[in-house]
Scaffold this active site. Structure first.
Site, PDB file in Angstrom:
ATOM      1  CB  CYS A  56       6.217 -21.134  -1.227  1.00 38.69           C
ATOM      2  SG  CYS A  56       4.756 -20.260  -0.688  1.00 38.69           S
ATOM      3  CB  CYS A 100       5.497 -17.841   1.068  1.00 45.77           C
ATOM      4  SG  CYS A 100       6.199 -17.936  -0.551  1.00 45.77           S
ATOM      5  CE1 TYR A 105      11.064 -12.015  -0.803  1.00 43.03           C
ATOM      6  CE2 TYR A 105      12.531 -11.321  -2.726  1.00 43.03           C
ATOM      7  CZ  TYR A 105      11.854 -12.427  -2.043  1.00 43.03           C
ATOM      8  OH  TYR A 105      11.808 -13.630  -2.506  1.00 43.03           O
ATOM      9  CG  HIS A 125     -14.856   8.649   4.252  1.00 43.41           C
ATOM     10  ND1 HIS A 125     -13.621   9.178   4.259  1.00 43.41           N
ATOM     11  CD2 HIS A 125     -15.606   9.273   5.102  1.00 43.41           C
ATOM     12  CE1 HIS A 125     -13.469   9.892   5.365  1.00 43.41           C
ATOM     13  NE2 HIS A 125     -14.818  10.024   6.050  1.00 43.41           N
ATOM     14  CD  GLU A 161     -11.221   7.786   2.128  1.00 43.74           C
ATOM     15  OE1 GLU A 161     -11.923   8.727   1.480  1.00 43.74           O
ATOM     16  OE2 GLU A 161     -11.391   7.520   3.268  1.00 43.74           O
TER      17      GLU A 161
END
Length: 452
Positions: free
Chosen positions: A43, A48, A178, A435, A440
């Site tokens: 990592c 990562c 990925y 908003h 949302e």
């Protein structure tokens, strides 16, 4: 029998370091740790962290372009790898030093050496010295796998990409997982001409099918030459880089070829099978729910067990091991509802079940929407974000959340709390929207787009 240590950890990645620190600092154990490369593991050193820093760097090209469309007078002269690379090295050095400092402060004895097992309580270091321990923890992680074919020695992997002296002008990325998709987006964003081969029908196998198609379309529109049902038959070095012969017979030239075709556990040569530790077909150490192997004194955590290969999971496993064995608090690492993120551009955040997984076990309702976010729509960009909820039609519980959008990794962390707590669709519905935001949509989707 008297041992040199209560615990000997082999592997200085996130899982091993967490286990060593908790056992020593919180539970008073006498602990040693051996690491043959650099402290921090996959990592921090070659996964990562450097990858995410490259993600940040690659995003600026689009940000500059967007800035101009928004009215800013911005000049773009391209990406300078020679400026970025030293800063990356400096940051990784800082993080490695922090890991070492953590172990030092916890009074963990560190050996910068390869370590192998002689028996259930004995570790042999590279210099031939022998150390004994009541318990041994294997946390050696995994490494990239490149299948054997003519010219396979010319391939680079994700381990190598951070060490390049300069970026190639063009690159072939082989793989559809990925890691392959992330680096296709990263390098494309840094100005490299990217071609991606994947031997299957669609990238990101194992993830939600609708998301897979959405990301595939986005990657292609952004300039990655994504070729499905394609693979490499042969590679040869020449003065321009690498000549690649595809399985369809086509021959193509690239500055480099990076293979992201899977990772396998680092168990070879550790002496595990010789002392009775059971190993799986992929080389993974087989463990029970307490991370204990078939040899009672030997445990394993992290990618070397090939359970859920994520850094936060390895950390949880290491902590649970230390609490169980040295803290008198039997603790199982929780592998249920683990969230994750794929750092394509835009990102993909997920938690819980995919639509395909859920419909095998539940009667489901699917709520989904794809739309152009305000930021991009204003300047004419046509890329769409995707929000998707998988809901149990009988209990109303949210089984899965999937988001493809800028910042999806950040968004899914918060959504994962709700899913972990057992939130229902009605809980989402009665939450007031913020908003204007893209998030949302998580609480405003009212009508299922399909049921299964």
């Amino acid at each position: 029998m008297t041992f040199d240590f209560d615990l000997f950890v082999i592997g200085g990645g996130s899982g091993g370091v967490r286990a060593a620190r908790i056992a020593a600092a919180e539970h008073g154990a006498k602990v040693a740790l051996a690491e043959e490369f650099r402290m921090g593991g996959t990592c921090v050193i070659r996964g990562c962290v450097p990858k995410k820093l490259m993600v940040f760097a690659s995003n600026f090209a689009q940000s500059v372009e967007d800035g101009r469309e928004y009215g800013w007078d911005i000049r773009q002269n391209g990406f300078d790898w020679s400026k970025f690379r030293p800063r990356l090295d400096t940051e990784l050095d800082r993080l490695e030093a922090a890991y070492r400092r953590t172990l030092h402060n916890a009074n963990v004895t560190v050996f910068d050496s390869r370590a192998v097992l002689d028996d259930a309580h004995t570790v042999r270091l590279a210099d031939g010295s022998v150390k004994t321990a009541k318990h041994i923890l294997i946390a050696t992680g995994g490494h990239p796998f490149v299948f054997d074919f003519p010219g396979s020695e010319l391939a680079i992997t994700s381990n190598d990409i951070f060490l390049l002296d300069e970026l190639p002008k063009s690159i072939l990325i082989v793989g559809g997982g990925y890691i392959a998709c992330e680096f296709a987006c990263i390098l494309n964003g840094l100005g490299v001409q990217v071609t991606q081969y994947y031997r299957g029908d669609q990238i990101l196998r194992g993830f939600d099918d609708e998301v897979r198609g959405h990301i595939s379309d986005l990657i292609s529109k952004q300039g990655v030459d994504l070729r499905l049902n394609a693979d490499v038959a042969e590679m040869q070095r020449n003065e321009h880089g690498v000549s690649v012969t595809a399985t369809d017979g086509g021959i193509h030239q690239f500055g480099a070829a990076m293979f992201a075709t899977g990772r396998i556990p680092n168990t070879l040569g550790l002496g595990l099978e010789d002392i009775g530790v059971k190993i799986g077909k992929r080389g993974e150490i087989q463990v029970d729910e307490w991370s204990q192997t078939s040899v009672p004194s030997i445990f394993a955590v992290g990618d070397v067990t090939d359970r859920i290969n994520l850094t936060p999971v390895a950390i949880r496993e290491g902590h649970a091991f230390a609490d169980t064995v040295f803290g008198g608090n039997p603790t199982r690492a929780d592998h249920d509802q683990v969230p994750g993120a794929v750092f394509t551009q835009p990102e993909y955040g997920y938690v819980g079940m995919s639509e395909e997984e859920a419909q095998k076990e539940h009667r489901i309702e699917v709520y989904a929407t794809a739309f152009r976010p305000m930021r991009g729509a204003f300047i004419g960009r046509d890329e769409k974000v995707l929000f998707k909820l998988i809901v149990d039609a009988d209990t109303d519980r949210v089984l899965g959340v999937h988001i493809v959008a800028d910042g999806a990794g950040e968004l899914i962390q918060l959504a994962a709390i709700a899913v972990k707590m057992g939130a229902t669709k009605k809980d989402f519905d009665r939450t007031v929207a913020v908003h204007p935001t893209i998030a949302e949509e998580l609480v405003t989707m009212r009508t299922p787009v399909r049921t299964a």
